[in-house]
Design an enzyme around this catalytic site. Structure first.
Site, PDB file in Angstrom:
ATOM      1  N   HIS A 140      -8.203   7.662   6.109  1.00  0.00           N
ATOM      2  CA  HIS A 140      -8.184   6.769   4.563  1.00  0.00           C
ATOM      3  C   HIS A 140      -9.643   5.702   4.706  1.00  0.00           C
ATOM      4  CE1 HIS A 140      -3.913   7.318   5.529  1.00  0.00           C
ATOM      5  NE2 HIS A 140      -3.816   7.326   4.388  1.00  0.00           N
ATOM      6  N   ASP A 170      -9.103   2.976   7.178  1.00  0.00           N
ATOM      7  CA  ASP A 170      -8.991   3.194   8.516  1.00  0.00           C
ATOM      8  C   ASP A 170     -10.151   3.167   9.293  1.00  0.00           C
ATOM      9  OD1 ASP A 170      -6.283   4.156   7.772  1.00  0.00           O
ATOM     10  OD2 ASP A 170      -6.979   6.286   7.832  1.00  0.00           O
ATOM     11  N   GLU A 216      -0.003  15.446  -1.817  1.00  0.00           N
ATOM     12  CA  GLU A 216       1.127  15.475  -0.615  1.00  0.00           C
ATOM     13  C   GLU A 216       2.265  15.263  -0.981  1.00  0.00           C
ATOM     14  OE1 GLU A 216      -0.775  13.808   2.967  1.00  0.00           O
ATOM     15  OE2 GLU A 216       1.269  13.204   3.608  1.00  0.00           O
ATOM     16  N   GLU A 222       3.779  18.222   4.663  1.00  0.00           N
ATOM     17  CA  GLU A 222       4.002  17.224   5.717  1.00  0.00           C
ATOM     18  C   GLU A 222       5.420  17.456   6.182  1.00  0.00           C
ATOM     19  OE1 GLU A 222       2.434  13.372   6.044  1.00  0.00           O
ATOM     20  OE2 GLU A 222       4.490  12.723   7.237  1.00  0.00           O
ATOM     21  N   HIS A 282       8.069  14.684   5.611  1.00  0.00           N
ATOM     22  CA  HIS A 282       8.219  14.644   4.037  1.00  0.00           C
ATOM     23  C   HIS A 282       9.280  15.785   3.745  1.00  0.00           C
ATOM     24  CE1 HIS A 282       4.252  12.445   3.534  1.00  0.00           C
ATOM     25  NE2 HIS A 282       5.013  11.755   4.538  1.00  0.00           N
ATOM     26  N   ASP A 317       0.029  18.496   7.321  1.00  0.00           N
ATOM     27  CA  ASP A 317       0.292  17.265   8.086  1.00  0.00           C
ATOM     28  C   ASP A 317       1.406  17.345   9.192  1.00  0.00           C
ATOM     29  OD1 ASP A 317      -1.446  15.922   7.041  1.00  0.00           O
ATOM     30  OD2 ASP A 317      -0.540  14.203   6.174  1.00  0.00           O
ATOM     31  N   ASP A 372      10.704   8.127   7.551  1.00  0.00           N
ATOM     32  CA  ASP A 372       9.376   9.005   7.735  1.00  0.00           C
ATOM     33  C   ASP A 372       9.150   8.192   9.133  1.00  0.00           C
ATOM     34  OD1 ASP A 372       7.173  10.627   7.605  1.00  0.00           O
ATOM     35  OD2 ASP A 372       6.217   9.466   6.238  1.00  0.00           O
ATOM     36  N   ASP A 409       7.526  10.000  11.441  1.00  0.00           N
ATOM     37  CA  ASP A 409       5.987  10.534  11.894  1.00  0.00           C
ATOM     38  C   ASP A 409       5.785  10.742  13.334  1.00  0.00           C
ATOM     39  OD1 ASP A 409       4.977  10.599   9.197  1.00  0.00           O
ATOM     40  OD2 ASP A 409       4.062   8.731   9.532  1.00  0.00           O
ATOM     41  N   ASP A 433      -0.317  14.120  11.530  1.00  0.00           N
ATOM     42  CA  ASP A 433       0.063  12.600  10.985  1.00  0.00           C
ATOM     43  C   ASP A 433       1.377  12.168  11.768  1.00  0.00           C
ATOM     44  OD1 ASP A 433       0.597  10.637   9.201  1.00  0.00           O
ATOM     45  OD2 ASP A 433       0.509  11.598   7.226  1.00  0.00           O
TER      46      ASP A 433
HETATM   47  C1  XUL Z   1       2.462   8.780   4.245  1.00  0.00           C
HETATM   48  C2  XUL Z   1       1.429   9.961   4.739  1.00  0.00           C
HETATM   49  C3  XUL Z   1       0.063   9.386   4.571  1.00  0.00           C
HETATM   50  C4  XUL Z   1      -0.861  10.620   3.866  1.00  0.00           C
HETATM   51  C5  XUL Z   1      -2.179  10.312   3.599  1.00  0.00           C
HETATM   52  O1  XUL Z   1       3.661   9.207   4.541  1.00  0.00           O
HETATM   53  O2  XUL Z   1       1.798  11.035   5.107  1.00  0.00           O
HETATM   54  O3  XUL Z   1      -0.582   9.065   5.716  1.00  0.00           O
HETATM   55  O4  XUL Z   1      -0.978  11.815   4.580  1.00  0.00           O
HETATM   56  O5  XUL Z   1      -2.197   9.226   2.818  1.00  0.00           O
HETATM   57 CO    CO Z   2       0.924  12.715   5.468  1.00  0.00          CO
END
Ligand code: XUL
Ligand code: CO
Length: 437
Positions: free
Chosen positions: A99, A102, A230, A266, A269, A294, A305, A307, A337
């Site tokens: 991003h 970042d 996404e 993702e 998600h 992702d 989430d 991650d 991610d």
């Molecule tokens: C948030 C997410 C983000 C996107 C990019 O849940 O997945 O990191 O991948 O903005």
């Molecule tokens: Co993501």
């Protein structure tokens, strides 16, 4: 265990080794079915989790430290870039994703933030030239700043819409300059918490307007890659507009954006939406919008989430099967991610987590090829739908049959049995292929 500074390039050590800083399944230059593993998998480092996240959660602050001894903002971000490229080198990762916020510090106003991004963008370009590493995709963080508290493209306030536009414009510029093959829009705060204060029709219209503006600008500026949205169903808002792959497909179709947009799917998600990762990949594929991944995993007992680095081999195998059935990645790849757990707070953990995730996907890739070679699952599917291969079935499938024709046929064919779906048998075949005792 060795310290980060003592660890060089992570070698392929093979499945029988117990070396923690070695790959058991990812052998980057090994050619499998005509392509190197690194080209099949197209692993990418996620800048936000890898270079910035330090373990903070709702109940406590950082448990790690990614300041690398730097005090001044630009020096810190340059140092982070050096470490990111060093990590990619150690891990044989060829791509990265970021991003805007970042990779460059926020300035006192927008103009200064954009200047910082320009300065850091040039630094990233230099690092790319030195190392051969590449940008997979970039994006703008249009959700963290308080001015985006009610959304960006879907904010009730046009000033927020325009601030988001400015950030996306320069993130697209840098995607182009860095040779990125994708540009991502994750919905951030594009959604709502209550309909009492939300004009959904207006917000969705503006979301379409925003994406069209970005597409037009990007194409005019020379971006030839894919735009991605996404899907995510909730978090941070109660109801995110990009709920899941099917919802996103409907939106893209309605807004006439299918030519330029694909989906970045993702895993976590998908499960938040009540789907499997494979389901979301399949829905994207059958709608012709599969783009990028992702890679991560959630925790089935936690409803958010998380991650986590992906370590579930069956999930990775079925995801890679979808990728292979699609003919592999084109502009997309596998972006981690994923963040290390709050208690995994050292630089060594960062390496171990990437190794775990990369090995799970590398093994997944090997298994996916074995599933195709084995052929039993493919043959079963073919057999199951055989009635559509000729005669009236073929006509139906091709959309050429009429309702009357089918009704007439049924009059003399209403005594039939549906063959067993054999789910348990098929699951055991999958086990046979995956675990060889
Ligand atoms: C948030 C997410 C983000 C996107 C990019 O849940 O997945 O990191 O991948 O903005
Ligand atoms: Co993501």
């Amino acid at each position: 265990m060795k310290r980060y500074e003592e660890i060089g390039k992570i070698p392929y050590v093979g499945p029988n080794s117990k070396e923690p800083f070695g790959f058991r399944h990812y052998d980057p230059d090994e050619v499998i079915h005509g392509k190197k593993m690194r080209e099949h998998l197209k692993f990418a480092l996620s800048w936000w989790h890898t270079m910035n996240y330090c373990g903070t959660d709702m109940f406590g602050g950082d448990t790690g430290d990614k300041s690398f001894g730097e005090k001044e903002a630009m020096a810190l971000y340059r140092r982070k870039a050096d470490v990111a490229f060093e990590l990619m080198e150690k891990l044989s990762i060829d791509y990265y994703c970021f991003h805007d916020v970042d990779v460059a510090p926020q300035g006192k106003d927008l103009a200064e933030s954009l200047r910082n991004l320009d300065e850091m963008g040039s630094y990233l370009l230099k690092k790319q030239e030195e190392t051969g590493k590449r940008l997979l995709w970039a994006t703008a963080n249009n959700f963290g700043d308080r001015r985006f508290m009610a959304g960006a493209a879907t904010s009730p306030e046009k000033d927020a819409f325009c601030l988001a536009a400015a950030k996306v414009k320069s993130a697209i510029d840098w995607t182009i300059r860095l040779g990125g093959t994708g540009y991502v829009f994750w919905g951030g705060r594009e959604g709502y918490d209550t309909l009492l204060n939300t004009d959904v029709a207006l917000e969705l219209k503006n979301l379409g307007n925003f994406l069209r503006m970005a597409r037009d600008y990007g194409r005019k500026a020379g971006f030839r890659g894919d735009f991605y949205i996404e899907p995510k169903p909730k978090e941070p808002t109660k109801h995110q507009y990009d709920f899941d792959a099917a919802t996103c497909c409907n939106f893209l179709r309605k807004e006439g954006l299918l030519e330029d947009f694909r989906l970045n799917i993702e895993a976590n998600h998908a499960t938040l939406a009540g789907h499997t990762f494979q389901h979301e990949l399949r829905i994207a594929r059958v709608n012709g919008v599969f783009g990028s991944i992702d890679a991560n995993q959630g925790d089935p007992l936690l409803g958010w989430d998380t991650d986590q680095f992906p370590t579930s081999v069956p999930e990775c195998a079925l995801a890679m099967l979808e990728v292979l059935l699609e003919g592999g990645f084109t502009n997309g790849g596998l972006n981690f991610d994923a963040k290390t757990r709050r208690q995994s707070n050292t630089m060594e953990d960062l390496l171990l987590s990437y190794i775990a995730g990369m090995d799970a996907f590398a093994l997944g890739l090997r298994i996916a090829f074995r599933i195709l070679e084995d052929g039993r699952l493919g043959q079963f599917l073919e057999e199951r739908y055989r009635s559509y291969q000729e005669g009236l079935g073929k006509k139906i499938l091709e959309g050429k049959a009429t309702l009357e024709e089918c009704a007439d046929y049924a009059l003399s064919h209403d005594d039939f049995l549906i063959p067993s779906g054999r789910q348990e048998y098929l699951e055991s075949v999958l086990n046979d292929i995956m675990y060889r005792g």
